[in-house]
Design a protein around this motif. Structure first.
Motif, PDB file in Angstrom:
ATOM      1  N   THR A 196     105.588 -24.995  64.989  1.00  0.00           N
ATOM      2  CA  THR A 196     106.252 -25.723  63.900  1.00  0.00           C
ATOM      3  C   THR A 196     107.644 -25.172  63.619  1.00  0.00           C
ATOM      4  N   ASP A 197     108.160 -24.318  64.511  1.00  0.00           N
ATOM      5  CA  ASP A 197     109.480 -23.725  64.277  1.00  0.00           C
ATOM      6  C   ASP A 197     110.562 -24.261  65.218  1.00  0.00           C
ATOM      7  N   TRP A 198     110.386 -25.479  65.704  1.00  0.00           N
ATOM      8  CA  TRP A 198     111.401 -26.099  66.565  1.00  0.00           C
ATOM      9  C   TRP A 198     112.622 -26.478  65.731  1.00  0.00           C
ATOM     10  N   MET A 199     113.792 -26.383  66.349  1.00  0.00           N
ATOM     11  CA  MET A 199     115.041 -26.781  65.703  1.00  0.00           C
ATOM     12  C   MET A 199     115.818 -27.698  66.646  1.00  0.00           C
ATOM     13  N   TYR A 200     116.536 -28.653  66.081  1.00  0.00           N
ATOM     14  CA  TYR A 200     117.435 -29.472  66.881  1.00  0.00           C
ATOM     15  C   TYR A 200     118.854 -29.261  66.379  1.00  0.00           C
ATOM     16  N   GLY A 201     119.805 -29.452  67.249  1.00  0.00           N
ATOM     17  CA  GLY A 201     121.182 -29.159  66.894  1.00  0.00           C
ATOM     18  C   GLY A 201     122.081 -30.380  66.912  1.00  0.00           C
ATOM     19  N   GLU A 202     123.156 -30.270  66.170  1.00  0.00           N
ATOM     20  CA  GLU A 202     124.223 -31.274  66.146  1.00  0.00           C
ATOM     21  C   GLU A 202     125.506 -30.553  66.520  1.00  0.00           C
ATOM     22  N   ASP A 203     126.251 -31.104  67.468  1.00  0.00           N
ATOM     23  CA  ASP A 203     127.532 -30.518  67.824  1.00  0.00           C
ATOM     24  C   ASP A 203     128.535 -30.746  66.705  1.00  0.00           C
ATOM     25  N   HIS A 204     129.224 -29.681  66.308  1.00  0.00           N
ATOM     26  CA  HIS A 204     130.233 -29.790  65.261  1.00  0.00           C
ATOM     27  C   HIS A 204     131.432 -30.549  65.834  1.00  0.00           C
ATOM     28  N   PRO A 205     131.992 -31.528  65.101  1.00  0.00           N
ATOM     29  CA  PRO A 205     133.062 -32.359  65.657  1.00  0.00           C
ATOM     30  C   PRO A 205     134.374 -31.608  65.907  1.00  0.00           C
ATOM     31  N   ILE A 206     134.607 -30.502  65.222  1.00  0.00           N
ATOM     32  CA  ILE A 206     135.872 -29.785  65.400  1.00  0.00           C
ATOM     33  C   ILE A 206     135.645 -28.415  66.033  1.00  0.00           C
ATOM     34  N   LYS A 207     134.724 -27.650  65.466  1.00  0.00           N
ATOM     35  CA  LYS A 207     134.436 -26.320  66.002  1.00  0.00           C
ATOM     36  C   LYS A 207     133.568 -26.449  67.243  1.00  0.00           C
ATOM     37  N   ASP A 208     133.653 -25.463  68.110  1.00  0.00           N
ATOM     38  CA  ASP A 208     132.824 -25.453  69.314  1.00  0.00           C
ATOM     39  C   ASP A 208     131.530 -24.700  69.006  1.00  0.00           C
ATOM     40  N   GLU A 209     130.713 -25.284  68.123  1.00  0.00           N
ATOM     41  CA  GLU A 209     129.452 -24.653  67.756  1.00  0.00           C
ATOM     42  C   GLU A 209     128.419 -25.712  67.416  1.00  0.00           C
ATOM     43  N   ILE A 210     127.176 -25.273  67.335  1.00  0.00           N
ATOM     44  CA  ILE A 210     126.056 -26.163  67.040  1.00  0.00           C
ATOM     45  C   ILE A 210     125.508 -25.816  65.661  1.00  0.00           C
ATOM     46  N   THR A 211     125.256 -26.848  64.864  1.00  0.00           N
ATOM     47  CA  THR A 211     124.608 -26.683  63.570  1.00  0.00           C
ATOM     48  C   THR A 211     123.131 -27.002  63.760  1.00  0.00           C
ATOM     49  N   TRP A 212     122.263 -26.023  63.453  1.00  0.00           N
ATOM     50  CA  TRP A 212     120.831 -26.173  63.691  1.00  0.00           C
ATOM     51  C   TRP A 212     120.110 -26.664  62.445  1.00  0.00           C
ATOM     52  N   THR A 213     119.126 -27.554  62.660  1.00  0.00           N
ATOM     53  CA  THR A 213     118.259 -28.054  61.594  1.00  0.00           C
ATOM     54  C   THR A 213     116.809 -27.842  62.030  1.00  0.00           C
ATOM     55  N   ARG A 214     116.018 -27.215  61.165  1.00  0.00           N
ATOM     56  CA  ARG A 214     114.622 -26.965  61.504  1.00  0.00           C
ATOM     57  C   ARG A 214     113.816 -28.252  61.287  1.00  0.00           C
ATOM     58  N   THR A 215     112.948 -28.555  62.229  1.00  0.00           N
ATOM     59  CA  THR A 215     112.119 -29.762  62.133  1.00  0.00           C
ATOM     60  C   THR A 215     111.003 -29.530  61.135  1.00  0.00           C
ATOM     61  N   THR A 216     110.468 -30.612  60.661  1.00  0.00           N
ATOM     62  CA  THR A 216     109.307 -30.543  59.769  1.00  0.00           C
ATOM     63  C   THR A 216     108.123 -31.177  60.479  1.00  0.00           C
ATOM     64  N   SER A 217     106.960 -30.637  60.247  1.00  0.00           N
ATOM     65  CA  SER A 217     105.782 -31.165  60.937  1.00  0.00           C
ATOM     66  C   SER A 217     104.959 -32.020  60.009  1.00  0.00           C
TER      67      SER A 217
END
Length: 71
Positions: free
Chosen positions: A50-71
């Motif tokens: 239950t600790d999976w996370m998905y990411g979104e690429d930041h539109p300006i910075k070269d980094e990923i913003t992570w969001t934890r999934t809910t089960s």
């Protein structure tokens, strides 16, 4: 989640995978390196975790913003 980076909380945050339409395969990214995976095998613990996370690429910075999934 198609094409988005995914990881687990227990994984090192520099390690994530995503599906590549270009290569029609999963790609594992570790820091600055990427490699094609021949397949993706999940053990039962990972499959039901239950600790999976998905990411979104930041539109300006070269980094990923992570969001934890809910089960």
């Amino acid at each position: 989640m198609h094409g988005k980076p995914i990881t687990r909380v227990c994984f090192d945050h520099d390690v994530y995978i995503r599906y590549s339409d270009l290569f029609e395969a999963f790609m594992m990214h570790t820091g600055d390196e990427s490699k094609t995976l021949q397949g993706l095998t999940l053990d039962p613990e990972s499959l039901f975790a239950t600790d999976w996370m998905y990411g979104e690429d930041h539109p300006i910075k070269d980094e990923i913003t992570w969001t934890r999934t809910t089960s």
